[in-house]
Motif scaffolding. Structure first.
Motif, PDB file in Angstrom:
ATOM      1  N   GLN A 153      -5.578   0.414  -6.821  1.00  0.00           N
ATOM      2  CA  GLN A 153      -6.599  -0.381  -6.137  1.00  0.00           C
ATOM      3  C   GLN A 153      -6.871   0.366  -4.836  1.00  0.00           C
ATOM      4  O   GLN A 153      -6.080   0.323  -3.901  1.00  0.00           O
ATOM      5  CB  GLN A 153      -6.085  -1.811  -5.868  1.00  0.00           C
ATOM      6  N   VAL A 154      -7.977   1.073  -4.771  1.00  0.00           N
ATOM      7  CA  VAL A 154      -8.255   2.029  -3.696  1.00  0.00           C
ATOM      8  C   VAL A 154      -8.674   1.325  -2.409  1.00  0.00           C
ATOM      9  O   VAL A 154      -9.586   0.494  -2.409  1.00  0.00           O
ATOM     10  CB  VAL A 154      -9.367   3.012  -4.130  1.00  0.00           C
ATOM     11  N   ASP A 155      -7.995   1.704  -1.313  1.00  0.00           N
ATOM     12  CA  ASP A 155      -8.415   1.284   0.025  1.00  0.00           C
ATOM     13  C   ASP A 155      -9.207   2.397   0.697  1.00  0.00           C
ATOM     14  O   ASP A 155     -10.202   2.142   1.357  1.00  0.00           O
ATOM     15  CB  ASP A 155      -7.202   0.922   0.887  1.00  0.00           C
ATOM     16  N   LYS A 212       0.830  -1.193   0.000  1.00  0.00           N
ATOM     17  CA  LYS A 212       0.000   0.000   0.000  1.00  0.00           C
ATOM     18  C   LYS A 212       0.868   1.247   0.000  1.00  0.00           C
ATOM     19  O   LYS A 212       1.898   1.301   0.647  1.00  0.00           O
ATOM     20  CB  LYS A 212      -0.923  -0.007   1.206  1.00  0.00           C
ATOM     21  N   GLY A 263      -3.713   3.061  -1.349  1.00  0.00           N
ATOM     22  CA  GLY A 263      -4.010   1.880  -2.138  1.00  0.00           C
ATOM     23  C   GLY A 263      -2.766   1.267  -2.738  1.00  0.00           C
ATOM     24  O   GLY A 263      -1.646   1.677  -2.451  1.00  0.00           O
TER      25      GLY A 263
END
Length: 127
Positions: free
Chosen positions: A100-102, A20, A90
């Protein structure tokens, strides 16, 4: 033995690279990311133009950091942050430049600035 060690090092390097990260920039659409909204101007503000481009032209939400444009995996959450400076946490797929978004949060400095200007505009001089 050397081959095994090199293989383990390669796997470790790839794992670390895919961790991340924190990205900062402005939420916009892929049609106006680098050129700005002045050409399309589909609304009176950059935020409204961004949302209109997404809806009318099948555009996608992206993060523009002033240099690079990153596609966001989450296409729902960015709407409430349209044209705002944010921090996205992400995992980056470097090949597709997709995050890839957190999570997405407004940048603290941007939030403080907006609060300060609101308080200043509501203050009337009684000179």
């Amino acid at each position: 033995m050397k081959h095994l060690i090199l293989s383990l090092l390669a796997v470790a390097a790839l794992s670390a690279a895919q961790g991340k990260q924190t990205f900062t920039g402005t939420i916009t659409d892929n049609m106006c990311a680098k050129a700005g909204h002045s050409q399309m101007r589909m609304g009176p503000t950059d935020a409204e133009c961004t949302i209109a481009c997404i809806r009318a032209h099948d555009a996608t939400y992206v993060l523009y950091d002033g240099k690079d444009v990153y596609t966001l995996s989450d296409q729902q959450t960015p709407e409430k942050f349209a044209a705002q400076k944010v921090r996205v946490i992400g995992t980056l797929d470097a090949k597709t430049k997709t995050i890839q978004v957190d999570s997405i949060r407004i940048r603290k400095s941007a939030a403080i600035s907006r609060i300060w200007w609101r308080s200043r505009s509501s203050t009337r001089c009684r000179c």
